[in-house]
Design an enzyme around this catalytic site. Structure first.
Site, PDB file in Angstrom:
ATOM      1  N   GLY A 299      44.836  43.184  34.644  1.00  0.00           N
ATOM      2  CA  GLY A 299      44.500  42.221  35.690  1.00  0.00           C
ATOM      3  C   GLY A 299      43.146  42.520  36.324  1.00  0.00           C
ATOM      4  O   GLY A 299      42.372  41.610  36.636  1.00  0.00           O
ATOM      5  N   ASP A 300      42.852  43.806  36.501  1.00  0.00           N
ATOM      6  CA  ASP A 300      41.547  44.195  37.039  1.00  0.00           C
ATOM      7  C   ASP A 300      40.437  43.847  36.051  1.00  0.00           C
ATOM      8  O   ASP A 300      39.347  43.437  36.453  1.00  0.00           O
ATOM      9  CB  ASP A 300      41.516  45.702  37.323  1.00  0.00           C
ATOM     10  CG  ASP A 300      42.552  46.125  38.358  1.00  0.00           C
ATOM     11  OD1 ASP A 300      42.881  45.313  39.234  1.00  0.00           O
ATOM     12  OD2 ASP A 300      43.034  47.270  38.275  1.00  0.00           O
ATOM     13  N   ALA A 301      40.720  44.032  34.760  1.00  0.00           N
ATOM     14  CA  ALA A 301      39.733  43.686  33.725  1.00  0.00           C
ATOM     15  C   ALA A 301      39.436  42.187  33.766  1.00  0.00           C
ATOM     16  O   ALA A 301      38.280  41.765  33.653  1.00  0.00           O
ATOM     17  CB  ALA A 301      40.240  44.096  32.348  1.00  0.00           C
TER      18      ALA A 301
END
Length: 346
Positions: A299-301
């Site tokens: 999700g951060d990516a």
């Protein structure tokens, strides 16, 4: 010498991830859910020593906003992204610096002497990840750091700001100061919902910052938690929740609010306050099961790819596309990391 400037300024909790696989027994032992993110309570504190002593640990630079910042730095030209948060003066902080340098992310840490850098136990089971965080130095961040001589010019020069929702557990005043400043200057302020517990237990803080947010990013579990916390009738309807957030009060009406919800290998939903009744749905190209290493940091990516494309001036379709490419790359590697040599994303 002129102070360097960066288009994207990110704030968050810098953490070192201690990642282990096949952690079913750990889920039972520490009463954890397979796909969740929590702050460690007293009963969870032994997990960090337990991992080091009894499991094969992979150490990976973590912290949601720092992961996204490294992702954005990956897709953008050099010297585009800077990150701040609070660390201790220890080896964990040095490992974070090394990972950031590899990705081309500049950092301006507030260093607390004698404190330990924050850590996150990452328990992988199948394609799920359970995150257990002890913030340590991360929650000692001081708002005054942003007005320090080495950081204030970077805040002034930035065009886009990004903060993780996790920061609301201790740093709401900091987020309010930055978001209000961004809003008044018609700069872009982006916030990630980060985890279901933020909407569940820190909704007052979240609602105080929301009027100054131009971009909100989350996943399906965070969207559902937000819908439940705010009394929306259909908590599982991602488009309806995105619409509700897009249309909530906004301080700077000169730019629309964009809300993006990812849903793993399912479609991503985007709603703009400029056209709230027409949710855009973007298909995700699924990665074959045998190519998925783990989902920690995916999700951060996505957020990093989306932000990087936004900073580069791409349209929203391209921003989502960049997010999908970065998320797909991340799940094929251990933890929140990216391929080398670099893959062209934008």
């Amino acid at each position: 010498m002129a102070t360097p400037t960066y288009k994207l300024f990110c704030i968050g909790n810098p953490l070192l991830d201690l990642q282990v696989r096949d952690g079913e027994e750990l889920l039972r032992k520490y009463d954890l859910k397979a796909n969740d993110a929590i702050l460690a309570e007293e009963k969870h504190m032994p997990i960090y020593d337990d991992l080091v002593q009894n499991y094969q640990v992979t150490y990976v630079a973590g912290g949601a906003s720092q992961n996204a910042a490294r992702g954005a730095a990956y897709v953008l030209p050099p010297d585009s992204v800077v990150y701040t948060g609070c660390v201790g003066d220890d080896n964990l902080a040095e490992q974070l610096r090394a990972a950031n340098k590899r990705e081309g992310l500049h950092e301006r840490y507030l260093v607390k002497k004698g404190e330990k850098t924050g850590a996150c136990a990452v328990v992988i089971t199948g394609h799920d990840r359970s995150l257990v965080t002890t913030l340590r130095a991360a929650e000692k961040f001081e708002k005054s750091h942003l007005s320090s001589p080495e950081v204030a010019p970077l805040v002034d020069a930035a065009k886009v700001f990004y903060v993780e929702g996790y920061f609301l557990t201790h740093g709401t005043e900091t987020i309010l100061e930055v978001s209000k400043k961004a809003s008044a200057s018609s700069k872009v302020f982006a916030l990630n919902l980060s985890a279901p517990f933020i909407a569940q237990f820190f909704n007052v803080q979240l609602q105080s910052v929301l009027p100054y947010c131009d971009v909100i990013i989350g996943n399906e579990t965070e969207a559902e938690a937000y819908a439940s916390a705010t009394g929306l009738p259909e908590p599982k309807d991602l488009a309806a929740t995105a619409r509700a957030i897009a249309l909530s009060p906004k301080a700077n009406m000169s730019q629309p609010r964009i809300v993006i919800f990812t849903h793993g290998a399912e479609s991503t939903v985007l709603v703009s306050s400029a056209d709230p009744d027409n949710a855009k749905v973007y298909k995700v190209t699924p990665i074959p099961d045998d190519q998925i290493v783990d989902t920690n940091g995916a999700g951060d990516a996505f957020a990093g790819g989306f932000l990087g494309a936004l900073v580069a001036g791409k349209n929203l379709d391209d921003c989502v596309g960049a997010g999908h490419k970065m998320g797909a790359m991340c799940v094929q590697l251990v933890g929140p990391q990216f391929k080398w040599p670099k893959v062209q994303i934008l």
